[in-house]
Write a protein that holds these residues in place. Structure first.
Motif, short mmCIF file in Angstrom:
data_model
loop_
_atom_site.label_atom_id
_atom_site.label_comp_id
_atom_site.label_asym_id
_atom_site.label_seq_id
_atom_site.Cartn_x
_atom_site.Cartn_y
_atom_site.Cartn_z
N GLU A 94 0.84 -1.20 0.00
CA GLU A 94 0.00 0.00 0.00
C GLU A 94 0.87 1.24 0.00
N CYS A 95 0.37 2.29 -0.64
CA CYS A 95 1.12 3.53 -0.67
C CYS A 95 0.18 4.70 -0.96
N SER A 96 0.68 5.90 -0.76
CA SER A 96 -0.02 7.12 -1.15
C SER A 96 0.93 7.98 -1.96
N GLY A 97 0.38 8.81 -2.83
CA GLY A 97 1.24 9.65 -3.64
C GLY A 97 0.47 10.45 -4.67
N ILE A 98 1.16 10.83 -5.75
CA ILE A 98 0.61 11.71 -6.78
C ILE A 98 0.65 10.99 -8.13
N VAL A 99 -0.45 11.05 -8.85
CA VAL A 99 -0.49 10.45 -10.19
C VAL A 99 0.47 11.19 -11.10
N GLU A 100 1.39 10.45 -11.72
CA GLU A 100 2.43 11.05 -12.56
C GLU A 100 2.24 10.72 -14.04
N ALA A 101 1.62 9.59 -14.33
CA ALA A 101 1.36 9.21 -15.72
C ALA A 101 0.32 8.10 -15.72
N MET A 102 -0.26 7.86 -16.89
CA MET A 102 -1.27 6.81 -17.03
C MET A 102 -1.03 6.03 -18.31
N GLY A 103 -1.29 4.73 -18.26
CA GLY A 103 -1.15 3.90 -19.43
C GLY A 103 -2.32 4.08 -20.38
N ASP A 104 -2.28 3.40 -21.50
CA ASP A 104 -3.36 3.46 -22.48
C ASP A 104 -4.66 2.95 -21.86
N ASN A 105 -5.78 3.49 -22.34
CA ASN A 105 -7.12 3.07 -21.90
C ASN A 105 -7.29 3.19 -20.39
N THR A 106 -6.71 4.24 -19.84
CA THR A 106 -6.83 4.50 -18.41
C THR A 106 -7.56 5.83 -18.22
N THR A 107 -8.73 5.79 -17.61
CA THR A 107 -9.52 7.01 -17.41
C THR A 107 -9.88 7.16 -15.93
N GLY A 108 -10.34 8.36 -15.58
CA GLY A 108 -10.79 8.59 -14.21
C GLY A 108 -9.81 9.34 -13.35
N PHE A 109 -8.57 9.52 -13.85
CA PHE A 109 -7.57 10.25 -13.08
C PHE A 109 -6.91 11.30 -13.97
N GLU A 110 -6.32 12.29 -13.32
CA GLU A 110 -5.55 13.31 -14.00
C GLU A 110 -4.17 13.41 -13.38
N ILE A 111 -3.21 13.87 -14.17
CA ILE A 111 -1.86 14.08 -13.65
C ILE A 111 -1.95 15.03 -12.45
N GLY A 112 -1.35 14.66 -11.35
CA GLY A 112 -1.37 15.49 -10.15
C GLY A 112 -2.40 15.08 -9.11
N ASP A 113 -3.29 14.15 -9.44
CA ASP A 113 -4.28 13.68 -8.45
C ASP A 113 -3.58 13.04 -7.26
#
Length: 420
Positions: A106-125
């Motif tokens: 388990e971890c916490s952090g900031i979204v830095e990138a997303m793979g193909d066909n990945t929705t629901g998040f934005e960079i920096g979330d």
């Protein structure tokens, strides 16, 4: 102490893939440490080089992963440290993975990138995530359905203390045991992360009585979170029956061994016993087959006919198996969303024991081994090691079969410089 939330970071494109991490795991640690600290394509990780004692853990460099299709890449701020991580280190689990490996779930952090066909998040979330190993690193990639946006008021430290402990407690109480108004609950290791989560969740239901066991030095700190608190080194069964002669409705057991029979014996008719751990099998620093056999033979043989006649329920719960082996992601997501609502209503709040740098993972794990923590231990990825560690618990524990007596004298556990 809580870390200040960092500004949202942009994506950092690299060429390495998760496959390269696996490929490079086979390198000698000395060779890996040659990597330049300033290389943006490298990240710090905790590596378990083999099963055994604390000397099997080390911090080194690995190539940074990139997200595959359907995955989210997270810049890690904090990681949770759990008793199951100690069992993984010892190889004291069913079908342990091959080493070397990066521990952590388990971890916490900031979204830095997303793979193909990945929705629901934005960079920096700002997010928490469950990871099937590899969490103790500066960057992780994990499937989309294992990632959750955290409440605005929740710090990264709280978030890392939240996911495994509160989801485990919530699902045991409400999904398995169906906790309701007026029930009674017995929880072992009441001062730990799950124990404190159980106590808080029970307080959200009217008229619930909570019995707990814990080492004596923890009593003052946690006494207000439970209705009745007992020394873990005494026979708690007669003490519970003095207060509630008919027994309790729910028993949550992370100890196993002789406590299984005691827990079943304390159940009221239609009561539920849930086994969610086996910490009694962990005594010395490395895996002990004698300890394992001792705990196994202490477990009373459960007769289904007796359960039928006494109207009792016996259950087990493993969050990691539910997530990674049994396709329970949807059930876990529902639990997380309900827990976030309780957090936003200020009805629950993760209790953090202490913060540790990645380089202090051995000392942190020793604290769990000694049952010295009150709440959750956190690996703070951005924290620098404290010089006080050099004079602290760097030596390893050689606790033997008399661990119960050893644990009774834990007044010296207030030794860590970064206690919450």
């Amino acid at each position: 102490m809580k870390p200040t939330d960092m500004p949202k970071e942009g994506a950092e494109m690299t060429e390495e893939t998760e496959h390269m991490i696996e490929k490079n795991c086979a390198k000698e640690p000395e060779e890996e440490n040659v990597a330049s600290v300033g290389d943006a394509k490298e990240m710090r990780v905790v590596v378990l080089t083999g099963f055994g004692g604390l000397n099997k853990l080390r911090v080194t460099k690995k190539p940074m992963p990139e997200p595959l299709e359907g995955e989210v890449k997270i810049r890690v701020k904090a990681c949770g440290l759990n008793f199951v991580d100690l069992m993984v280190r010892q190889g004291n689990i069913d079908n342990p993975p091959k080493t070397p490996l990066v521990p952590g779930f388990e971890c916490s952090g900031i979204v830095e990138a997303m793979g193909d066909n990945t929705t629901g998040f934005e960079i920096g979330d700002r997010v928490i995530a469950f990871v099937n190993y590899n969490a103790w690193a500066e960057v992780v990639c994990t499937p989309l359905d294992l990632v959750f946006k955290i409440p605005d008021d929740m710090s990264f430290t709280e978030a890392a203390a939240f996911s495994m402990n509160f989801v485990t407690a919530y699902m045991m109480l409400f999904e398995v045991a169906n906790l309701r108004d007026g029930m009674s609950v017995l929880v072992h290791s009441a001062g730990g992360g799950v124990g404190q989560a159980v106590a808080q969740l029970c307080s959200t239901v009217p008229n619930v009585t909570v019995f707990g066991t814990a080492s004596p030095f923890k009593h003052e700190a946690i006494k207000d979170s439970l209705t009745h608190l007992f020394d873990r080194n005494i026979d708690y069964v007669p003490e519970v029956k003095k207060i509630s002669p008919e027994g309790v409705d729910i028993v949550l057991d992370c100890l196993c061994g002789e406590n299984t029979g005691k827990g079943l014996g304390l159940l009221k008719p239609l009561g539920t016993y849930i086994l969610y751990g086996s910490s009694s099998m962990v005594t010395g620093e490395t895996k002990s087959f004698f300890s394992f056999a001792k705990s196994w033979w202490q477990v009373e043989k459960v007769n289904p006919i007796k359960l039928y006649e006494e109207n009792k329920v016996m259950a087990g719960f493993s969050l990691l198996n539910l997530l990674f082996k049994q396709g329970g992601g949807g059930q876990v997501r529902n639990a997380v969303l309900k827990l976030f609502s309780l957090y936003n209503e200020k009805k629950i709040k993760p209790r953090v024991d202490s913060l540790w740098a990645l380089e202090e993972v051995k000392e942190a794990m020793q604290r769990i081994h000694d049952r010295g923590n009150i709440g959750k231990l956190i690996l703070d990825v951005e924290k620098s090691p404290t010089p006080l560690m050099a004079n602290d618990s760097t030596e390893t524990s050689e606790a033997g079969e008399d661990e119960e007596e050893h644990e009774a004298d834990n007044d010296n556990k207030e030794r860590m410089p970064f206690i919450q």
